[in-house]
Each structure stands twice: as structure tokens, then as C-alpha cells.
Design a protein around this motif. Structure first.
Motif, PDB file in Angstrom:
ATOM      1  N   LEU A 289       0.803  -1.211   0.000  1.00  0.00           N
ATOM      2  CA  LEU A 289       0.000   0.000   0.000  1.00  0.00           C
ATOM      3  C   LEU A 289       0.842   1.269   0.000  1.00  0.00           C
ATOM      4  O   LEU A 289       0.298   2.363   0.025  1.00  0.00           O
ATOM      5  CB  LEU A 289      -0.916   0.011   1.241  1.00  0.00           C
ATOM      6  CG  LEU A 289      -1.731  -1.267   1.449  1.00  0.00           C
ATOM      7  CD1 LEU A 289      -2.473  -1.220   2.768  1.00  0.00           C
ATOM      8  CD2 LEU A 289      -2.709  -1.439   0.304  1.00  0.00           C
ATOM      9  N   GLN A 290       2.175   1.121   0.039  1.00  0.00           N
ATOM     10  CA  GLN A 290       3.008   2.305   0.216  1.00  0.00           C
ATOM     11  C   GLN A 290       3.472   2.890  -1.115  1.00  0.00           C
ATOM     12  O   GLN A 290       3.598   2.172  -2.098  1.00  0.00           O
ATOM     13  CB  GLN A 290       4.247   1.960   1.039  1.00  0.00           C
ATOM     14  CG  GLN A 290       3.938   1.283   2.343  1.00  0.00           C
ATOM     15  CD  GLN A 290       3.059   2.132   3.236  1.00  0.00           C
ATOM     16  OE1 GLN A 290       3.241   3.338   3.305  1.00  0.00           O
ATOM     17  NE2 GLN A 290       2.117   1.501   3.907  1.00  0.00           N
ATOM     18  N   ASN A 291       3.741   4.188  -1.085  1.00  0.00           N
ATOM     19  CA  ASN A 291       4.362   4.820  -2.239  1.00  0.00           C
ATOM     20  C   ASN A 291       5.729   5.385  -1.913  1.00  0.00           C
ATOM     21  O   ASN A 291       6.392   5.934  -2.780  1.00  0.00           O
ATOM     22  CB  ASN A 291       3.484   5.960  -2.762  1.00  0.00           C
ATOM     23  CG  ASN A 291       2.383   5.434  -3.642  1.00  0.00           C
ATOM     24  OD1 ASN A 291       2.594   4.454  -4.366  1.00  0.00           O
ATOM     25  ND2 ASN A 291       1.229   6.040  -3.568  1.00  0.00           N
ATOM     26  N   ASN A 292       6.115   5.277  -0.656  1.00  0.00           N
ATOM     27  CA  ASN A 292       7.389   5.822  -0.229  1.00  0.00           C
ATOM     28  C   ASN A 292       8.398   4.678  -0.152  1.00  0.00           C
ATOM     29  O   ASN A 292       8.154   3.665   0.508  1.00  0.00           O
ATOM     30  CB  ASN A 292       7.190   6.469   1.142  1.00  0.00           C
ATOM     31  CG  ASN A 292       8.462   7.056   1.676  1.00  0.00           C
ATOM     32  OD1 ASN A 292       9.481   6.370   1.753  1.00  0.00           O
ATOM     33  ND2 ASN A 292       8.420   8.309   2.049  1.00  0.00           N
ATOM     34  N   VAL A 293       9.503   4.844  -0.840  1.00  0.00           N
ATOM     35  CA  VAL A 293      10.444   3.729  -0.945  1.00  0.00           C
ATOM     36  C   VAL A 293      10.947   3.302   0.425  1.00  0.00           C
ATOM     37  O   VAL A 293      11.061   2.106   0.721  1.00  0.00           O
ATOM     38  CB  VAL A 293      11.634   4.114  -1.842  1.00  0.00           C
ATOM     39  CG1 VAL A 293      12.664   3.009  -1.856  1.00  0.00           C
ATOM     40  CG2 VAL A 293      11.149   4.363  -3.237  1.00  0.00           C
ATOM     41  N   GLU A 352      12.202  10.017  -2.144  1.00  0.00           N
ATOM     42  CA  GLU A 352      11.356   9.233  -1.249  1.00  0.00           C
ATOM     43  C   GLU A 352      10.247   8.511  -1.979  1.00  0.00           C
ATOM     44  O   GLU A 352      10.075   7.311  -1.819  1.00  0.00           O
ATOM     45  CB  GLU A 352      10.747  10.158  -0.185  1.00  0.00           C
ATOM     46  CG  GLU A 352      11.800  10.655   0.770  1.00  0.00           C
ATOM     47  CD  GLU A 352      11.191  11.268   1.991  1.00  0.00           C
ATOM     48  OE1 GLU A 352      10.075  11.818   1.880  1.00  0.00           O
ATOM     49  OE2 GLU A 352      11.821  11.187   3.061  1.00  0.00           O
ATOM     50  N   SER A 353       9.508   9.263  -2.766  1.00  0.00           N
ATOM     51  CA  SER A 353       8.420   8.617  -3.491  1.00  0.00           C
ATOM     52  C   SER A 353       9.012   7.666  -4.528  1.00  0.00           C
ATOM     53  O   SER A 353      10.099   7.911  -5.062  1.00  0.00           O
ATOM     54  CB  SER A 353       7.591   9.697  -4.184  1.00  0.00           C
ATOM     55  OG  SER A 353       6.909   9.134  -5.263  1.00  0.00           O
ATOM     56  N   ILE A 354       8.301   6.583  -4.802  1.00  0.00           N
ATOM     57  CA  ILE A 354       8.833   5.675  -5.812  1.00  0.00           C
ATOM     58  C   ILE A 354       8.898   6.368  -7.164  1.00  0.00           C
ATOM     59  O   ILE A 354       9.704   5.999  -8.003  1.00  0.00           O
ATOM     60  CB  ILE A 354       8.013   4.368  -5.929  1.00  0.00           C
ATOM     61  CG1 ILE A 354       6.536   4.637  -6.034  1.00  0.00           C
ATOM     62  CG2 ILE A 354       8.290   3.452  -4.776  1.00  0.00           C
ATOM     63  CD1 ILE A 354       5.753   3.372  -6.330  1.00  0.00           C
ATOM     64  N   TYR A 355       8.094   7.410  -7.365  1.00  0.00           N
ATOM     65  CA  TYR A 355       8.120   8.077  -8.662  1.00  0.00           C
ATOM     66  C   TYR A 355       9.374   8.927  -8.834  1.00  0.00           C
ATOM     67  O   TYR A 355       9.696   9.326  -9.944  1.00  0.00           O
ATOM     68  CB  TYR A 355       6.846   8.903  -8.848  1.00  0.00           C
ATOM     69  CG  TYR A 355       5.621   8.045  -8.761  1.00  0.00           C
ATOM     70  CD1 TYR A 355       5.366   7.095  -9.748  1.00  0.00           C
ATOM     71  CD2 TYR A 355       4.751   8.129  -7.678  1.00  0.00           C
ATOM     72  CE1 TYR A 355       4.273   6.263  -9.655  1.00  0.00           C
ATOM     73  CE2 TYR A 355       3.648   7.305  -7.594  1.00  0.00           C
ATOM     74  CZ  TYR A 355       3.408   6.364  -8.582  1.00  0.00           C
ATOM     75  OH  TYR A 355       2.330   5.535  -8.498  1.00  0.00           O
ATOM     76  N   ASP A 356      10.052   9.215  -7.709  1.00  0.00           N
ATOM     77  CA  ASP A 356      11.331   9.910  -7.843  1.00  0.00           C
ATOM     78  C   ASP A 356      12.342   9.066  -8.598  1.00  0.00           C
ATOM     79  O   ASP A 356      13.353   9.570  -9.069  1.00  0.00           O
ATOM     80  CB  ASP A 356      11.898  10.253  -6.463  1.00  0.00           C
ATOM     81  CG  ASP A 356      11.097  11.353  -5.791  1.00  0.00           C
ATOM     82  OD1 ASP A 356      10.369  12.057  -6.516  1.00  0.00           O
ATOM     83  OD2 ASP A 356      11.194  11.496  -4.563  1.00  0.00           O
ATOM     84  N   PHE A 357      12.088   7.776  -8.675  1.00  0.00           N
ATOM     85  CA  PHE A 357      13.049   6.892  -9.325  1.00  0.00           C
ATOM     86  C   PHE A 357      12.695   6.630 -10.777  1.00  0.00           C
ATOM     87  O   PHE A 357      13.348   5.838 -11.438  1.00  0.00           O
ATOM     88  CB  PHE A 357      13.138   5.557  -8.578  1.00  0.00           C
ATOM     89  CG  PHE A 357      13.790   5.681  -7.249  1.00  0.00           C
ATOM     90  CD1 PHE A 357      15.164   5.547  -7.138  1.00  0.00           C
ATOM     91  CD2 PHE A 357      13.057   5.969  -6.110  1.00  0.00           C
ATOM     92  CE1 PHE A 357      15.779   5.674  -5.917  1.00  0.00           C
ATOM     93  CE2 PHE A 357      13.676   6.102  -4.888  1.00  0.00           C
ATOM     94  CZ  PHE A 357      15.038   5.951  -4.787  1.00  0.00           C
ATOM     95  N   SER A 358      11.648   7.296 -11.270  1.00  0.00           N
ATOM     96  CA  SER A 358      11.242   6.967 -12.634  1.00  0.00           C
ATOM     97  C   SER A 358      12.311   7.419 -13.621  1.00  0.00           C
ATOM     98  O   SER A 358      12.904   8.481 -13.487  1.00  0.00           O
ATOM     99  CB  SER A 358       9.902   7.630 -12.939  1.00  0.00           C
ATOM    100  OG  SER A 358      10.033   8.993 -12.716  1.00  0.00           O
ATOM    101  N   GLY A 359      12.559   6.567 -14.573  1.00  0.00           N
ATOM    102  CA  GLY A 359      13.569   6.887 -15.560  1.00  0.00           C
ATOM    103  C   GLY A 359      14.985   6.770 -15.053  1.00  0.00           C
ATOM    104  O   GLY A 359      15.921   7.212 -15.711  1.00  0.00           O
ATOM    105  N   SER A 438       8.041  13.131 -11.571  1.00  0.00           N
ATOM    106  CA  SER A 438       9.228  13.318 -10.753  1.00  0.00           C
ATOM    107  C   SER A 438       9.375  14.784 -10.362  1.00  0.00           C
ATOM    108  O   SER A 438       9.583  15.640 -11.198  1.00  0.00           O
ATOM    109  CB  SER A 438      10.441  12.854 -11.535  1.00  0.00           C
ATOM    110  OG  SER A 438      11.590  13.171 -10.819  1.00  0.00           O
ATOM    111  N   GLU A 439       9.257  15.052  -9.071  1.00  0.00           N
ATOM    112  CA  GLU A 439       9.372  16.434  -8.625  1.00  0.00           C
ATOM    113  C   GLU A 439      10.807  16.788  -8.267  1.00  0.00           C
ATOM    114  O   GLU A 439      11.361  17.749  -8.752  1.00  0.00           O
ATOM    115  CB  GLU A 439       8.465  16.673  -7.413  1.00  0.00           C
ATOM    116  CG  GLU A 439       7.008  16.757  -7.812  1.00  0.00           C
ATOM    117  CD  GLU A 439       6.100  16.790  -6.613  1.00  0.00           C
ATOM    118  OE1 GLU A 439       6.584  17.049  -5.504  1.00  0.00           O
ATOM    119  OE2 GLU A 439       4.898  16.556  -6.790  1.00  0.00           O
ATOM    120  N   THR A 440      11.398  15.964  -7.432  1.00  0.00           N
ATOM    121  CA  THR A 440      12.785  16.229  -7.101  1.00  0.00           C
ATOM    122  C   THR A 440      13.658  15.571  -8.141  1.00  0.00           C
ATOM    123  O   THR A 440      13.555  14.379  -8.374  1.00  0.00           O
ATOM    124  CB  THR A 440      13.135  15.629  -5.742  1.00  0.00           C
ATOM    125  OG1 THR A 440      12.728  14.274  -5.758  1.00  0.00           O
ATOM    126  CG2 THR A 440      12.470  16.359  -4.621  1.00  0.00           C
TER     127      THR A 440
END
Lengths: 485, 506
Positions: A289-293, A352-359, A438-440
Motif C-alpha cells: 500500500l506504500q508509495n514511499n520507498v 522518497e516517493s517511488i516516482y522519484d526513481f522513474s527513468g 518526478s518532482e525532485t
């Protein structure tokens, strides 16, 4: 205390000396690099002397410590992990505005506590080691005290850890009140007839100790603190919490169980079985259920402790082997995964968010490869140490015919795959899909050279243990055989 | 050593291809083609070398063996061995491997190096599965091929790739773990009985296991292989994975990955647990028949070309399940021919589907139609493979399915009748494919180029092999025979003991 006692204690003395030297150096000349370097050298020296101690062991030092190859093995493992944390923290602190040098003092003290805990043959030493470790951890978690979240996490940990220590201490006291001894070896005699556990004092005492131990291991239902504190603490400290702090506790628990042959007590066995099953299911399902790595990894570490407990509950030499191997694999993987988060820190912010790792794969293929390898190892895929670890745990479980636990492990491996793969998918997603997410932009900058070396080292170790685990298994089997016999 | 090379070449080739990815797109492709051609050459060389004397291997089927200690503490060794059965499957692997590199020549345009790395590692894993005779090593390869396959789908797949890739992975991995538990249990049963803790296949054969335990262990293996094969009801990952994978991925999935499941049944399930497998055989055969009919029915209901072909795979692989559990020589020979012929015919249909998608960017059958005049070469090639798929005499699939049905007839006549209906259904959907794509009124005015030389060479190669199997299957049957004889004999011994026991009771 004889000269041989001193010889056997040399690794600990080196670590303690490292603390003093670093304190003295930073009180005269503040330099981040020198403080970190001295710490790493101290750790390395302590590991380096280990092979030369074979003649001095096994040796009881007073009645509360034993230096044997089991405790030395774990000394090496914990110290090596601590050294890697020191290197990661060096890169991490370089990019943070704060007082940097004192961290290494806390780190080394905590490691002394954890390693001393592993040597204990007596409740006092166990408690002493645990407190030295825990008190230093308060400082380490809240080290970036100018930020709210680490500070909050530190205070949370302080309150909960103090409460759990109180439980542990009370449990010890109850057992002592009933049996009149705190030595593991003598407790074994008290427990031996088998009706000892029916005694209400011993039962209550053991129960309270399980609370204290369970907190440290972060197993369900004593896991509540884990995700919050993993998330808020600096990533290298999280790595330390996940590895050294848990590993030290597990090592001593294993020794305690084997020496007392606790496996024969059905009640305790049953309690640990429930803890293992719950940890696996809660850990994995909540991780979904988490989105934070960092939270995902926190829940995944809860599940992994459940896996280790499967091996642990199998009992006997095979259990000791499986647990030790699994811990080594788990150490490498956790250090690698949290290490990557630590090294990708950018603008004072961790990804932190898994989306920070996209790409990530498109931007930094090597880091993506390392991260993928770590995640696959956590998922237990071949060619990684995690696979052999999971195989070992299953072997121990099947060998002892613990079918409930084995089935739980299999089901949970499948659940776990989903969230590990979810991160992998995002790493390999193409950048046009992910730009808005990706924000950061943590991926844009390069990681430090030392950090890169650490990651490469961990990757090599991970694959090497996954492909050719024979040398490590030989060592572990040797140690485990002697512990059981 | 030769066996080791069969593994090392694709592994090293894959790494080289990845590393050379920076230099451009051509180098990785050539590296892959060369590596796989060498593997194929090696296989043919082994085949040529042993073919004349293969009848001599009546006691011990292994033509070549290779063994080194790996983790001796746990009784794990690096034990590779090859018999006629593995040889055929490795030849198929290398052949389809080369073809999948060639068909990706234009389709894959980004991350070419990494693509070929994944492709070659999948093939290495598959070859490993076919020659690993230490159960731990077998499991190692079994799991090893999943990751690159996952990447193949997730990076180069089509629109719904994430769902498909994760579903594929979780299905296969979870079922694989069940098998691991069964392997471990077998290891301990054998170890506790004899004191020898080993994962060696030869040693584990003939382990005395009580009937109920054997059934559970057999089921552990059955689930893993059943998912891979796939058998209804655990087939649902397959249409998604096949549809979303890039062409090379679909070819490898349909042509090779499914075959590892079939191989597992023949090599492990029945020899290791003959009695349990016999008891369970009827259910397995029913599953086979259900797969044949249900797969055919669903195939008929699809509008997505690749999905349609995927369901036909479910149907065809039902024959393999039937052939294996009918467990006589004819049916087994048939199953092996189906394995090979299906790999080729379905692989070719996936290549055509990929080719059409590359040209008109859709797989939707409703948007095609009347393409015969636009692409006559492609149409006639498609007709050929559709005919192969429906089991036209003279082509490989016919031999296989016919042998399975003959073998089946001896064991269970009603089930044979139902299975034969599957062939009728296959005729319907195969003709229907041709009808909807190439005949009738053109629904949209597609401008597309016909098959070029590269594609024609690929198609021709596959046609020739299918014709060869269809007209002269003897070499294949001969090669597999000694291996099958040995497996059959072991099982028969068990059955004889059984009848002996039951005689005593009366």
C-alpha cells in the motif's frame, strides 16, 4: 583478567580506542574527512585482527562474555556493516548543512554495543550491550536535529525503545527472582525438566522479554514504529537500524535459543510461529500500500524478519546456518538499497516517493542496475545472495517439517514480488512517461566516488554469494556446528 | 565441457551485446546472431556425432555429462547432462533463438544492447533447464530465465505491458516456489532414508516415498510445470504475456518457455513419482482435454491477432499434457513432436502478427481484411502456418497430434474422442484467421510493404523444418527414443511391482 583475556578483547579495544581518538581529534581540529577516515580505519583494523584470534578462542571473559568463533563472526559482520554505514554517511553529510563529525562517535559506540551484545552469556551483558546500542541510536536518528522529522523520529524511538527496554529488564528480573541466576548456561539447567515454563514467573518473564526483543527486531505486533522511523531517519541510519541493530539482536537470540534449547518449549515455539506468520503477512501486505520507498523497505524488512524466523524456528545446526546466511544476504541487500537512497540525496532531500526513481535506468544505468539487483535479491531471485538465503530458509523449514511456516513463506514471496517489481518497473519506465511525476530531480547529479565504490563492492558481493556461496557456507557451517554441539 | 560451452556462449554473448550497445545498434545484433549460431552449430555437431550410435545408449541415456562440485555441504553439484530429448530441445532453442534475433532486427530500435542481453540470457536459462540434472541447478535456471523475460516484456512490450509482465512473473515465480518446496521435501525424504543428502537427479530417481507424500510432492512439481505449459486453469497469464511481449518475446515464450513445462513433466514428474503420476494421470488428461477445447473456443472469440494465437497455444499444449500422461511410447513420441512443431508454427504466426503490427500498428482483426492483394507473400506464408497449426498432413503438427491421439486411444477412448474434436476446432480458428485477415472486403485502405528478403529467409527456414518433420520425422523420433525408453522402462518396473503387490492381495 589475564593477558589472554585482553588478547581476545582486542577487536573491542580497537573500536573503543577509535571512539576516543575521534573524540580527541574533533575537539582539537574539526574536519569531516579526517573524522570519517579515522572511523573507517578503526573499523577496518578491528575486522583485520579477527583472523589472528583463532588461538585465543573460545574464551569466557569473566562470566558474562564469551568470545568464540560465533561471536567473532558476528563481530565481523556487524562491524563491516557499520563501516559501510560510515562511508555512506560521509557522502550523505557532505551534502547536508550540520555539525558532521560527532556522528562517527555515536556510530562506533553503537557498534560496540551491538557487538558486545552478541558475546553475552548473561542477562546483564545482554542488557548492557543493548542499551549502549539503543542510546547511541537515539542520537543517530535525531542527528539532523534542525529538521523536524528526524527529531520527531528520534523522540519516538526514545520513548518506545525505553519502554521496550523496561519490559526486557522486568522480564529478566522476574526470571531471576524465580531461578536465582542470569547466566544462560545455568538457566538451561533450570529450564531442563520442561515444567519450568508452567511456572507463572518464568512464563511472564519470558513473555516480557519477547516484547523487548520483538521491538528491537521489529516483528509484528511490535513493528508499529518501524515505518515512521525508517522514513524519517537519515537513510544511512535507517540502513544501520535495519542491519546492525536487528542483526545483533537476532544473533544473540539464536545463541540463547540454541543454548537453552528453547525449541522444546511448545508455548514459546508457538508464540514465535505466530509472530513469524504475522510478520510475513503484515509486512508484505502493508508494503503493497506504500508509495514511499523507505516505507516499502521498512515493511519489507518486517517481512524478511519473518522469513528469518522460519529458518530460526527450524532449530538445530541447519537453522543456525540458514539464519546466519540469510542475515549476511539481508545485510548486503539492505545496505545497498538504503545506500542508494542515501547517495541520491539532492537539495537536502532524499528521493522518497517511488516516482522519484522513474527513468533512473535511462539517466543513471549503473545505479539502476545496482538498485535492481538489490530489489531482486530482496525478492529472492537467482544469481543474488537473497536467492540462496531464501533457499536456505526454505531448506531449514522443510527439513524440520514446519509446513505452516513454509507455505506462509511461499505465499509471501509471491506477494512480495509485486511491490519489488513495482519499483523495478518505475526504474525502467521511459522518461517521457515519468517527467511530470518526478518532482525532485534527484537523478540528475552524480553520486560521490566513495559511494560508488561501496555500491560496486556490495553488488559484487551480492552476485558472488548468489553464484558461488560455497566458501561462506563452509565458514558458517563450521561455526554453526560448534554452536549446536 | 561442450555442455558448459552451450551455457557460457549465450551468457558471455549477452554481456558483450549489452556492453557493445553504446557503439550502435548493429554490433549487438551481430554478436547475438554469431553466439547463437555457434550454439546451434555445437548442437548439430553433437547430434551428428552421436546420431549413428544413439541406439547404443540403452542403459544410460546421457550422451555427455559434466559435473563439478558447487555447494558440496548441501549436496549441490553443477551437474549437466544431455540425452536425446534435451538435444532436440536445445536444437530448437538455438534455432528459434537465431530467428528471434533476426525478426527483431528492425522492430527493436532503442536499448538494443540491453535487449539482446536479455534475449540471450533467457536462452541461456532455457538451455540450462534442458541440461541441468541437479534439481537445485535446475531450479536455479528455471528462475533465472524469468527476470530477463520480465524485462523483455516491460521495456519493449506493447500498451498493457506492465500488467502482463507482473502477472507473468508472479504466476511463474509463485508456482516455481511450490516446486522448490517439493524439491526440498524430496531431498529430505531421500536423505533421511539413505543418509545421502543430494539434489542429483540420478540418485533421487527411485526414492522410496510413501504414497500420500509422493502425491503432494508430485503436485508441487505439477503446479510449476502446469503453469508454464500452461494447462487450464492456470493459463491466464499466457494470453496477456504473449500479447504484450515484443515479437521476439512472443516467439521465445511460445516456442521455448512453454516447452520447459512440457520437458519438466517428461523428465521430472513422471520418473520421480511414477505411482503418484499414474494415480493423478486421469485428472491430468482431463485437464489436457479441457485445455484443448477451452483454448480453441477462446481462440475463436478473440479479435486480437496475437491473443488469438496465444489461445491456440493453450489448445496445442493440451495435446502435450495428454501425450505425457497417456504414458506410452507412441503418445510420448507424439508429445515431443508436438513440442517441436508447435514451437515452429506458433512462433511463425507470432512473427507474422508482429510483422503486421509493425506495418499497420494494430493487431485488431476487425480492422484487417482483404490484405491478400496488398501483401501476397505474407498471405501465402500465413496460410502455410495456419495449415500447419490445424494439423494438415505432411506438416509437423499433424505427426505429433496424430501420434498423441493413437497413443491416447489405447488408454482412454472417450477422452481421445474429445481431444480429436479439438483438431476440428483448430481447423475452424486457423481458417478463420486467414479469412479475417487476408480475404473478404478490405475494411481500411492499408498501404503496407510485403515481406522482405530477411523475413522471407526466416519464414522459409521455419517452413522447411516443419515440412521435414511432417514428411520424415524419423531422425527426431530416433533421437528421442533411447531417452524415452529408459524413462518408460523405469516406470514400467514400478507398475509391475504394483500389479505384483495387488496379485498378492487376492
Amino acid at each position: 583478567m589475564s593477558a589472554t583475556d585482553i588478547t581476545a578483547l582486542i577487536p573491542f579495544i580497537i573500536l573503543a580506542a577509535t571512539v576516543l581518538i575521534v573524540v580527541l581529534v574533533i575537539s582539537f581540529y574539526r574536519n569531516h574527512f579526517i573524522a570519517a577516515l579515522l572511523t573507517v580505519i578503526g573499523h577496518a583494523a578491528a575486522i583485520f585482527v579477527l583472523p589472528f584470534l583463532t588461538n585465543a578462542i573460545p574464551r569466557h571473559i569473566t562470566r558474562i562474555m564469551i568470545i568464540d568463533d560465533y561471536s567473532l563472526f558476528y563481530f565481523g559482520l556487524l562491524t563491516a556493516a557499520s563501516m559501510i554505514v560510515a562511508i555512506l554517511m560521509y557522502s550523505y553529510l557532505q551534502r547536508r548543512e550540520t555539525q558532521r563529525e560527532e556522528f562517527y562517535v555515536l556510530l562506533t559506540i553503537a557498534t560496540i554495543g551491538a557487538t558486545a551484545m552478541v558475546t553475552s552469556t548473561h542477562f546483564i551483558m545482554l542488557f548492557l550491550g543493548l542499551e549502549v546500542l539503543t542510546v547511541s541510536l537515539y542520537g543517530m536518528i535525531a542527528y539532523l536535529f534542525t529538521y523536524d522529522r528526524p527529531l520527531e523520529a528520534g523522540i519516538k524511538y526514545l520513548i518506545l525503545a525505553a519502554a521496550s527496554s523496561a519490559f526486557l529488564l522486568f522480564g529478566m528480573a522476574l526470571i531471576y527472582a524465580e531461578t536465582g541466576t542470569m547466566l544462560f548456561s545455568e538457566l538451561a539447567d533450570v529450564f531442563a525438566p520442561g515444567d519450568g515454563v508452567r511456572n507463572v514467573f518464568i512464563l511472564t518473564g519470558t513473555g516480557m522479554m519477547i516484547v523487548g526483543i520483538g521491538f528491537k527486531l521489529a516483528v509484528v505486533p511490535f513493528h508499529m514504529w518501524t515505518p515512521d522511523i525508517y522514513e524519517a531517519a537519515p537513510a544511512p541510519v535507517t540502513a544501520y537500524l535495519a542491519t546492525v541493530s536487528k542483526g545483533g539482536m537476532f544473533a544473540i537470540l539464536l545463541r540463547y535459543f540454541i543454548e537453552l534449547n528453547v525449541y522444546t518449549y511448545e508455548t514459546i515455539f508457538f508464540v514465535f510461529t505466530i509472530i513469524a506468520v504475522l510478520s510475513m503477512f503484515f509486512g508484505n501486505i502493508l508494503a503493497l500500500l506504500q508509495n514511499n520507498v523507505k516505507r516499502i523497505l521498512a515493511y519489507s524488512s518486517i517481512a524478511h524478519l519473518g522469513y528469518i524466523l522460519v529458518a530460526f524456528l527450524a532449530g538445530g545446526a541447519l537453522a543456525a546456518e540458514a539464519v546466519t546466511f540469510y542475515l549476511v544476504a539481508y545485510f548486503i541487500t539492505s545496505l545497498g538499497a538504503f545506500g542508494i537512497i542515501a547517495l541520491l540525496i539532492h537539495n537536502e532531500k532524499e528521493p522518497e516517493s517511488i516516482y522519484d526513481f522513474s527513468g533512473l535506468y535511462a539517466r543513471r544505468p549503473w545505479i539502476a542496475a545496482v538498485f535492481t539487483a538489490m530489489l531482486l535479491s530482496l525478492a529472492g531471485i537467482p544469481l543474488t545472495a537473497g536467492f540462496i538465503g531464501k533457499f536456505y530458509a526454505l531448506t531449514a523449514g522443510v527439513g524440520a517439517a514446519l509446513w505452516v511456516l513454509v507455505i506462509a513463506l511461499v505465499v509471501n514471496s509471491a506477494i512480495g514480488l509485486y511491490y519489488y517489481l513495482r519499483i523495478v518497473v518505475i526504474i525502467y519506465s521511459t522518461s517521457e512517461e515519468s517527467d511530470q511525476l518526478s518532482e525532485t530531480d534527484a537523478l540528475a547529479q552524480s553520486i560521490s566516488f566513495t559511494g560508488g565504490i561501496v555500491l560496486a563492492f556490495l553488488l559484487v558481493l551480492l552476485v558472488w554469494l548468489g553464484v558461488y556461496p560455497e566458501p561462506l557456507i563452509a565458514i558458517i557451517q563450521d561455526i554453526a556446528g560448534r554452536l549446536g554441539g | 565441457m561442450t555442455l558448459l560451452w552451450l551455457l557460457i556462449i549465450p551468457i558471455i554473448g549477452g554481456m558483450l551485446a549489452w556492453m557493445s550497445g553504446k557503439t550502435g545498434t548493429q554490433v549487438p545484433r551481430w554478436i547475438s546472431v554469431i553466439a547463437l549460431t555457434v550454439v546451434f552449430g555445437l548442437t548439430l555437431q553433437i547430434w551428428y556425432q552421436y546420431y549413428s550410435k544413439i541406439d547404443l545408449f540403452t542403459e544410460q541415456a546421457w550422451l555427455i555429462e559434466f559435473e563439478r562440485a558447487w555447494i558440496p555441504q548441501l549436496g549441490i553439484s553443477f551437474y549437466l547432462a544431455l540425452d536425446g530429448l534435451s538435444l532436440l530441445l536445445i536444437a530448437l532453442t538455438a534455432f528459434l533463438g537465431i530467428i528471434s534475433v533476426v525478426v527483431s532486427w528492425k522492430e527493436i530500435r532503442h536499448r538494443v544492447g540491453f535487449f539482446h542481453f536479455n534475449l540471450l540470457w533467457i536462452l541461456a536459462g532455457i538451455i540450462g533447464v534442458f541440461i541441468a540434472l541437479d534439481l537445485f541447478l535446475f531450479f536455479f535456471f528455471w528462475e533465472m530465465m524469468l527476470i530477463p523475460m520480465y524485462f523483455l516484456i516491460i521495456i519493449w512490450g506493447h500498451e498493457d505491458k506492465r500488467y502482463a509482465a507482473i502477472k507473468f512473473f508472479i504466476f511463474t515465480q509463485a508456482s516455481g516456489l511450490m516446486m522448490l518446496v517439493a524439491i526440498l521435501a524430496l531431498y529430505f525424504v531421500h536423505g533421511n532414508a539413505t543418509g545421502v543428502f543430494t539434489f542429483n537427479y540420478n540418485t533421487l530417481l527411485g526414492t522410496e516415498i510413501s504414497a500420500s507424500v509422493a502425491m503432494w510432492l508430485m503436485l508441487g512439481f505439477f503446479v510449476a510445470f502446469g503453469v508454464k505449459l500452461p494447462a487450464v486453469p492456470v493459463h491466464t497469464w499466457l494470453p496477456d504475456a504473449h500479447t504484450q511481449a515484443p515479437t521476439a518475446g512472443s516467439v521465445v515464450l511460445a516456442g521455448l518457455l512453454l516447452k520447459t513445462g512440457a520437458y519438466g513433466f517428461i523428465r521430472f514428474v513422471i520418473p520421480l513419482f511414477p505411482e503418484a503420476a499414474m494415480q493423478f494421470g486421469f485428472i491430468a488428461m482431463i485437464l489436457g482435454v479441457v485445455s484443448i477445447l477451452y483454448g480453441a473456443k477462446l481462440a475463436f472469440a478473440q479479435t486480437d491477432f496475437k491473443r488469438l494465437v496465444a489461445y491456440t497455444s493453450v489448445s496445442h499444449m493440451g495435446f502435450v499434457l495428454l501425450g505425457v500422461f497417456a504414458w506410452n511410447e507412441l503418445a510420448l513420441q507424439g508429445a515431443i513432436v508436438v513440442i517441436i512443431a508447435h514451437g515452429l508454427s506458433t512462433g511463425a504466426l507470432f512473427i507474422l502478427a508482429g510483422g503486421i503490427q509493425e506495418r499497420i500498428h494494430t493487431r485488431d482483426l476487425d480492422r484487417m481484411g482483404g490484405l491478400w492483394t496488398t501483401v501476397p507473400r505474407m498471405a501465402s506464408v500465413a496460410l502455410f502456418f495456419a495449415m500447419a497449426s490445424l494439423g494438415l498432413p505432411g506438416l509437423g503438427n499433424f505427426i505429433g497430434e496424430f501420434l498423441v491421439l493413437i497413443g491416447m486411444f489405447r488408454e482412454n477412448i472417450p477422452l481421445t474422442v474429445f481431444a480429436a474434436i479439438g483438431i476440428v476446432a483448430a481447423t475452424v480458428y486457423s481458417v478463420w484467421i486467414i479469412q479475417r485477415i487476408f480475404h473478404g472486403e478490405p475494411r481500411e485502405k492499408w498501404q503496407m510493404r510485403d515481406l522482405n528478403l530477411r523475413e522471407m529467409v526466416v519464414m522459409a527456414a521455419m517452413m522447411i523444418v516443419l515440412l521435414w518433420i511432417g514428411l520424415y520425422p524419423r531422425p527426431i523420433l530416433n533421437t528421442a527414443k533411447p531417452a524415452l525408453d529408459i524413462i518408460l522402462r523405469e516406470v514400467e518396473e514400478v507398475q509391475m511391482v504394483d500389479t505384483w503387490d495387488s496379485d498378492l492381495e487376492f
